[in-house]
Design a protein around this motif. Structure first.
Motif, PDB file in Angstrom:
ATOM      1  N   VAL A  83      39.220  31.116 -29.669  1.00 42.18           N
ATOM      2  CA  VAL A  83      39.301  32.459 -30.253  1.00 42.18           C
ATOM      3  C   VAL A  83      37.975  32.839 -30.915  1.00 42.18           C
ATOM      4  O   VAL A  83      37.527  33.986 -30.827  1.00 42.18           O
ATOM      5  N   ILE A  84      37.320  31.861 -31.549  1.00 37.60           N
ATOM      6  CA  ILE A  84      35.993  32.124 -32.110  1.00 37.60           C
ATOM      7  C   ILE A  84      34.996  32.398 -30.993  1.00 37.60           C
ATOM      8  O   ILE A  84      34.165  33.298 -31.082  1.00 37.60           O
ATOM      9  N   HIS A  85      35.101  31.619 -29.906  1.00 39.16           N
ATOM     10  CA  HIS A  85      34.192  31.766 -28.768  1.00 39.16           C
ATOM     11  C   HIS A  85      34.248  33.171 -28.176  1.00 39.16           C
ATOM     12  O   HIS A  85      33.208  33.737 -27.802  1.00 39.16           O
ATOM     13  N   ILE A  86      35.439  33.759 -28.088  1.00 45.19           N
ATOM     14  CA  ILE A  86      35.569  35.084 -27.491  1.00 45.19           C
ATOM     15  C   ILE A  86      35.485  36.202 -28.544  1.00 45.19           C
ATOM     16  O   ILE A  86      35.624  37.380 -28.213  1.00 45.19           O
ATOM     17  N   GLY A  87      35.286  35.822 -29.816  1.00 40.53           N
ATOM     18  CA  GLY A  87      35.106  36.827 -30.851  1.00 40.53           C
ATOM     19  C   GLY A  87      36.357  37.602 -31.207  1.00 40.53           C
ATOM     20  O   GLY A  87      36.282  38.781 -31.563  1.00 40.53           O
ATOM     21  N   GLU A  88      37.533  36.945 -31.156  1.00 43.27           N
ATOM     22  CA  GLU A  88      38.772  37.654 -31.419  1.00 43.27           C
ATOM     23  C   GLU A  88      39.459  37.200 -32.708  1.00 43.27           C
ATOM     24  O   GLU A  88      40.681  37.279 -32.830  1.00 43.27           O
TER      25      GLU A  88
END
Length: 263
Positions: free
Chosen positions: A179-184
């Protein structure tokens, strides 16, 4: 591993909820399942699958490189819109760019190289302070939930020898990184608030089909305010995918799906 992989993980986590040692571990399992439902309902199952498969092994390709950490910090401080989730390199270290614009918060998160993973695992076995629970009325924070949940999932890992359970717990922890990786992060915070709203208030609108709901969604502002709508007999959270710049409808799991130990 696609949606079926997430569903299998959800099943194992539900089974683990029947035997947690503490209420904190129970909460960690429920938070993990909610996050997996968020990824599933967002339509990111395929990308999540690849992320899990390559986690800790895929080579890092930096978007930018700097000679020193100071140069990287100056770049981050002065950039008008830092690319959230991007990988940069400063000297010999890699960092992930975190830019939460709603909170005016920017940071470079160091990514440990593979040779440090073992040292990190060993450090986790030492007695570390338990991340505190949020105080009443305190704003829900994805990053604080991440820290608290992963701590208690690691405690669960130490008392199980089942390969299936260990894999499910590992996947649950990686889901936070994804979720951090996709910025959500903010998208998940809004999703949790929508789940709470769905328990206490009727949906804003009701639609007969996904097509009708999608047509209505396109008339909303960008980003739309968080809301809950009904499509047939199911509830959906109105949200916004900041990475893609798209309005989205994310399915809210039923009470039976969220309950512990249910099939």
């Amino acid at each position: 591993m696609t949606p079926e992989f997430i569903q299998r993980t959800l099943t194992v986590l539900r089974e683990l909820e029947r035997q947690p040692s503490t209420s904190e571990q129970f909460d960690a399992l429920q938070a993990s399942r909610t996050l997996l439902h968020f990824i599933l309902g967002r339509g990111d199952s395929g990308e999540f699958t690849k992320f899990v498969e390559n986690f800790g092994t895929a080579p890092l390709t930096p978007l930018f490189s700097f000679s020193t950490r100071e140069e990287a910090d100056d770049w981050l401080r002065n950039h008008p819109a830092p690319p959230h989730g991007a990988i940069i390199r400063a000297a010999n270290d890699f960092y992930s760019v975190a830019d939460v614009r709603e909170l005016n918060h920017r940071k470079l998160l160091r990514l440990p190289p593979p040779e440090e993973y073992g040292a990190l695992d060993a450090a986790e076995d030492e007695d570390e302070p338990v991340p505190p629970k949020p105080r009443p009325g305190e704003r829900f924070s994805f990053f604080e939930l991440y820290s608290r949940t992963c701590h208690h999932l690691h405690e669960l890992e130490k008392r199980t020898s089942s390969p299936e359970q260990l894999e499910a717990l590992r996947t649950a922890k990686i889901s936070f990184d994804f979720v951090i990786h996709i910025g959500e992060e903010r998208g998940f915070e809004d999703y949790v608030e929508s789940i709470r709203s769905a328990r206490t208030a009727p949906p804003l609108r009701a639609f007969a089909s996904q097509e009708d709901a999608g047509a209505w969604l396109m008339t909303q502002p960008e980003p739309p305010p968080p809301a809950v709508v009904a499509i047939g007999n199911e509830l959906y959270a109105v949200g916004y995918n900041r990475r893609r710049g798209q309005r989205v409808l994310t399915r809210i799991p039923t009470q039976q799906e969220l309950a512990a130990g249910t099939p």
